[in-house]
Design a protein around this motif. Structure first.
Motif, PDB file in Angstrom:
ATOM      1  N   PHE A   1      -0.404  15.537  -4.834  1.00  0.00           N
ATOM      2  CA  PHE A   1      -0.905  16.547  -3.917  1.00  0.00           C
ATOM      3  C   PHE A   1      -0.707  17.915  -4.566  1.00  0.00           C
ATOM      4  CE2 PHE A   1       3.545  16.042  -2.864  1.00  0.00           C
ATOM      5  CZ  PHE A   1       3.994  17.324  -2.579  1.00  0.00           C
ATOM      6  N   GLU A   2      -1.459  18.885  -4.104  1.00  0.00           N
ATOM      7  CA  GLU A   2      -1.422  20.225  -4.684  1.00  0.00           C
ATOM      8  C   GLU A   2      -0.887  21.218  -3.662  1.00  0.00           C
ATOM      9  OE1 GLU A   2      -4.369  23.469  -6.920  1.00  0.00           O
ATOM     10  OE2 GLU A   2      -5.211  21.760  -5.822  1.00  0.00           O
ATOM     11  N   VAL A   3      -0.012  22.099  -4.124  1.00  0.00           N
ATOM     12  CA  VAL A   3       0.521  23.176  -3.297  1.00  0.00           C
ATOM     13  C   VAL A   3      -0.153  24.474  -3.736  1.00  0.00           C
ATOM     14  CG1 VAL A   3       2.573  24.488  -2.656  1.00  0.00           C
ATOM     15  CG2 VAL A   3       2.716  22.010  -2.956  1.00  0.00           C
ATOM     16  N   VAL A   4      -0.759  25.175  -2.774  1.00  0.00           N
ATOM     17  CA  VAL A   4      -1.480  26.416  -3.084  1.00  0.00           C
ATOM     18  C   VAL A   4      -0.881  27.560  -2.288  1.00  0.00           C
ATOM     19  CG1 VAL A   4      -3.618  25.219  -3.646  1.00  0.00           C
ATOM     20  CG2 VAL A   4      -3.191  25.916  -1.289  1.00  0.00           C
ATOM     21  N   ASP A   5      -1.058  28.775  -2.812  1.00  0.00           N
ATOM     22  CA  ASP A   5      -0.588  29.987  -2.141  1.00  0.00           C
ATOM     23  C   ASP A   5      -1.786  30.636  -1.481  1.00  0.00           C
ATOM     24  OD1 ASP A   5       0.629  32.245  -1.270  1.00  0.00           O
ATOM     25  OD2 ASP A   5       1.479  32.820  -3.208  1.00  0.00           O
ATOM     26  N   THR A   6      -1.815  30.656  -0.141  1.00  0.00           N
ATOM     27  CA  THR A   6      -2.970  31.181   0.593  1.00  0.00           C
ATOM     28  C   THR A   6      -2.714  32.558   1.188  1.00  0.00           C
ATOM     29  OG1 THR A   6      -2.227  30.058   2.603  1.00  0.00           O
ATOM     30  CG2 THR A   6      -3.777  28.879   1.182  1.00  0.00           C
TER      31      THR A   6
ATOM     32  N   GLY B   1       1.308  24.368  -7.470  1.00  0.00           N
ATOM     33  CA  GLY B   1       0.959  23.441  -8.546  1.00  0.00           C
ATOM     34  C   GLY B   1       0.808  22.027  -8.030  1.00  0.00           C
ATOM     35  N   PHE B   2       0.734  21.073  -8.967  1.00  0.00           N
ATOM     36  CA  PHE B   2       0.542  19.670  -8.608  1.00  0.00           C
ATOM     37  C   PHE B   2       1.881  18.938  -8.555  1.00  0.00           C
ATOM     38  CE2 PHE B   2      -3.733  20.736  -9.947  1.00  0.00           C
ATOM     39  CZ  PHE B   2      -4.507  20.043  -9.030  1.00  0.00           C
ATOM     40  N   TYR B   3       2.038  18.100  -7.527  1.00  0.00           N
ATOM     41  CA  TYR B   3       3.220  17.259  -7.316  1.00  0.00           C
ATOM     42  C   TYR B   3       2.756  15.808  -7.450  1.00  0.00           C
ATOM     43  CZ  TYR B   3       5.653  21.363  -5.387  1.00  0.00           C
ATOM     44  OH  TYR B   3       6.250  22.588  -5.208  1.00  0.00           O
ATOM     45  N   ASN B   4       3.309  15.092  -8.431  1.00  0.00           N
ATOM     46  CA  ASN B   4       2.839  13.743  -8.759  1.00  0.00           C
ATOM     47  C   ASN B   4       3.909  12.693  -8.466  1.00  0.00           C
ATOM     48  OD1 ASN B   4       0.316  14.723 -10.060  1.00  0.00           O
ATOM     49  ND2 ASN B   4       1.745  15.549 -11.572  1.00  0.00           N
TER      50      ASN B   4
ATOM     51  N   GLN C   1       4.668  20.907   4.352  1.00  0.00           N
ATOM     52  CA  GLN C   1       5.083  19.558   3.999  1.00  0.00           C
ATOM     53  C   GLN C   1       3.898  18.600   4.015  1.00  0.00           C
ATOM     54  OE1 GLN C   1       7.863  18.537   7.192  1.00  0.00           O
ATOM     55  NE2 GLN C   1       6.347  17.131   8.025  1.00  0.00           N
ATOM     56  N   THR C   2       4.099  17.460   3.314  1.00  0.00           N
ATOM     57  CA  THR C   2       3.145  16.362   3.376  1.00  0.00           C
ATOM     58  C   THR C   2       3.922  15.060   3.501  1.00  0.00           C
ATOM     59  OG1 THR C   2       1.188  15.351   2.340  1.00  0.00           O
ATOM     60  CG2 THR C   2       3.017  15.928   0.882  1.00  0.00           C
ATOM     61  N   ASN C   3       3.257  13.990   3.953  1.00  0.00           N
ATOM     62  CA  ASN C   3       3.911  12.711   4.195  1.00  0.00           C
ATOM     63  C   ASN C   3       3.394  11.642   3.237  1.00  0.00           C
ATOM     64  OD1 ASN C   3       5.349  13.733   6.447  1.00  0.00           O
ATOM     65  ND2 ASN C   3       3.556  13.437   7.730  1.00  0.00           N
TER      66      ASN C   3
ATOM     67  N   ASP D   1       0.843  -1.196   0.000  1.00  0.00           N
ATOM     68  CA  ASP D   1       0.000   0.000   0.000  1.00  0.00           C
ATOM     69  C   ASP D   1       0.879   1.247   0.000  1.00  0.00           C
ATOM     70  OD1 ASP D   1      -2.641   1.334   0.286  1.00  0.00           O
ATOM     71  OD2 ASP D   1      -1.792   2.002   2.188  1.00  0.00           O
ATOM     72  N   VAL D   2       0.401   2.299  -0.696  1.00  0.00           N
ATOM     73  CA  VAL D   2       1.067   3.598  -0.714  1.00  0.00           C
ATOM     74  C   VAL D   2      -0.006   4.668  -0.528  1.00  0.00           C
ATOM     75  CG1 VAL D   2       2.513   5.202  -2.007  1.00  0.00           C
ATOM     76  CG2 VAL D   2       2.843   2.738  -2.282  1.00  0.00           C
ATOM     77  N   SER D   3       0.240   5.652   0.355  1.00  0.00           N
ATOM     78  CA  SER D   3      -0.771   6.678   0.607  1.00  0.00           C
ATOM     79  C   SER D   3      -0.106   8.006   0.935  1.00  0.00           C
ATOM     80  CB  SER D   3      -1.698   6.261   1.749  1.00  0.00           C
ATOM     81  OG  SER D   3      -0.957   6.092   2.951  1.00  0.00           O
ATOM     82  N   ILE D   4      -0.861   9.113   0.675  1.00  0.00           N
ATOM     83  CA  ILE D   4      -0.424  10.479   0.983  1.00  0.00           C
ATOM     84  C   ILE D   4      -1.277  11.018   2.126  1.00  0.00           C
ATOM     85  CG2 ILE D   4      -0.218  12.834   0.115  1.00  0.00           C
ATOM     86  CD1 ILE D   4       0.312  11.761  -2.608  1.00  0.00           C
ATOM     87  N   GLU D   5      -0.629  11.690   3.064  1.00  0.00           N
ATOM     88  CA  GLU D   5      -1.343  12.195   4.239  1.00  0.00           C
ATOM     89  C   GLU D   5      -2.238  13.387   3.888  1.00  0.00           C
ATOM     90  OE1 GLU D   5       0.032  12.770   8.733  1.00  0.00           O
ATOM     91  OE2 GLU D   5       0.940  14.236   7.388  1.00  0.00           O
ATOM     92  N   ASP D   6      -1.681  14.414   3.211  1.00  0.00           N
ATOM     93  CA  ASP D   6      -2.438  15.604   2.845  1.00  0.00           C
ATOM     94  C   ASP D   6      -2.336  15.817   1.340  1.00  0.00           C
ATOM     95  OD1 ASP D   6      -3.177  16.464   5.524  1.00  0.00           O
ATOM     96  OD2 ASP D   6      -1.039  16.883   5.783  1.00  0.00           O
ATOM     97  N   ARG D   7      -3.473  15.981   0.696  1.00  0.00           N
ATOM     98  CA  ARG D   7      -3.485  16.148  -0.760  1.00  0.00           C
ATOM     99  C   ARG D   7      -3.562  17.608  -1.195  1.00  0.00           C
ATOM    100  NH1 ARG D   7      -3.600  11.596  -3.612  1.00  0.00           N
ATOM    101  NH2 ARG D   7      -4.063   9.665  -2.506  1.00  0.00           N
ATOM    102  N   LYS D   8      -3.720  18.526  -0.261  1.00  0.00           N
ATOM    103  CA  LYS D   8      -3.647  19.954  -0.558  1.00  0.00           C
ATOM    104  C   LYS D   8      -2.977  20.645   0.619  1.00  0.00           C
ATOM    105  CE  LYS D   8      -6.752  22.154  -2.904  1.00  0.00           C
ATOM    106  NZ  LYS D   8      -7.984  22.846  -3.374  1.00  0.00           N
ATOM    107  N   ILE D   9      -1.849  21.308   0.356  1.00  0.00           N
ATOM    108  CA  ILE D   9      -1.086  21.944   1.416  1.00  0.00           C
ATOM    109  C   ILE D   9      -0.723  23.368   1.006  1.00  0.00           C
ATOM    110  CG2 ILE D   9      -0.128  19.777   2.267  1.00  0.00           C
ATOM    111  CD1 ILE D   9       2.465  20.462   0.819  1.00  0.00           C
TER     112      ILE D   9
END
Length: 231
Positions: free
Chosen positions: A193-198, A168-171, A119-121, A106-114
């Protein structure tokens, strides 16, 4: 007692054929000659019985076995008859190679929008019959394509990805794992996951207040009031 081979190097779960020849070099004959093969490390025994072997005669023997335990072992061959007149021995070196590749469970991402610069795991569950040695993933991001090594923790492998200065998107496109015996497995991924500027930016310019009128009643002697101001 002459085996055809003195050493074997085979893959795990592969059948092994052990064969050879036993020859009576004496003048007499040996009744019910038996060749035994055994290895204490593998808890394995086998026997190949032969009929009477006369002077100068030879007889072949063979065993077939499927070994599963990885490692280096010695197989002992012992030839003897049931009267105790003859006994001879020989050894064969055996190396069982690990051919089982790791399994990506199994492979999984903790946060899909940061947020940008956070950071994300990424975590991966990978199993093997011996030991998983290293795991890498391929990341395609606005900053380019790179291979990243994952770290091991009890029960899983993980990657804390912090290089997120670009939006942008990190694949994650591929994952690779190999064990301590050199067996490698790979798989395609479709995790992103996607990185956004807030950051909030507010600006104002060129605004105007419409004209208005203001009336004031002066409760003093009007002749003494010179000016009236409003703040």
């Amino acid at each position: 007692l002459d085996p055809d081979r003195e050493s074997f190097q085979v893959g795990q779960f592969q059948e092994i054929d052990i064969s050879g020849t036993v020859t009576n070099l004496g003048n007499g004959s040996y009744p019910n000659l038996t060749v035994d093969a055994f290895s204490g490390e593998l808890d394995y025994t086998n026997s190949s019985a032969k009929s009477r072997l006369g002077a100068g005669e030879s007889s072949s023997f063979s065993f077939r076995e499927n070994f599963t335990e990885v490692g280096n072992y010695t197989i002992n061959l012992l030839g003897s008859d049931d009267q105790g007149y003859y006994e001879n021995s020989s050894q064969i070196e055996l190396e069982i190679l690990d051919t089982e590749e790791p399994e990506i469970v199994d492979v999984s991402i903790e946060d899909r929008k940061i947020r940008k610069n956070s950071q994300t795991n990424l975590t991966a569950e990978i199993t093997d019959n011996t030991e998983v040695e290293n795991v890498t993933v391929t990341l395609d991001s606005p900053q380019g394509v790179e291979n990243l090594s994952m770290a091991e923790s009890p029960g899983e492998w993980f990657l804390n990805h912090k290089e997120t200065s670009s939006t942008g998107f990190y694949n994650f496109t591929d994952i690779y794992a190999n064990d301590s015996r050199g067996n490698t497995v790979s798989a395609e991924l479709d995790d992103s996951f996607e990185v956004v500027d807030t950051q909030l930016q507010v600006s104002a310019s060129n605004f105007s207040v419409p004209e208005t009128s203001l009336e004031a009643e002066v409760l003093e002697n009007a002749s003494r009031v010179r000016t009236v101001s409003v703040n």
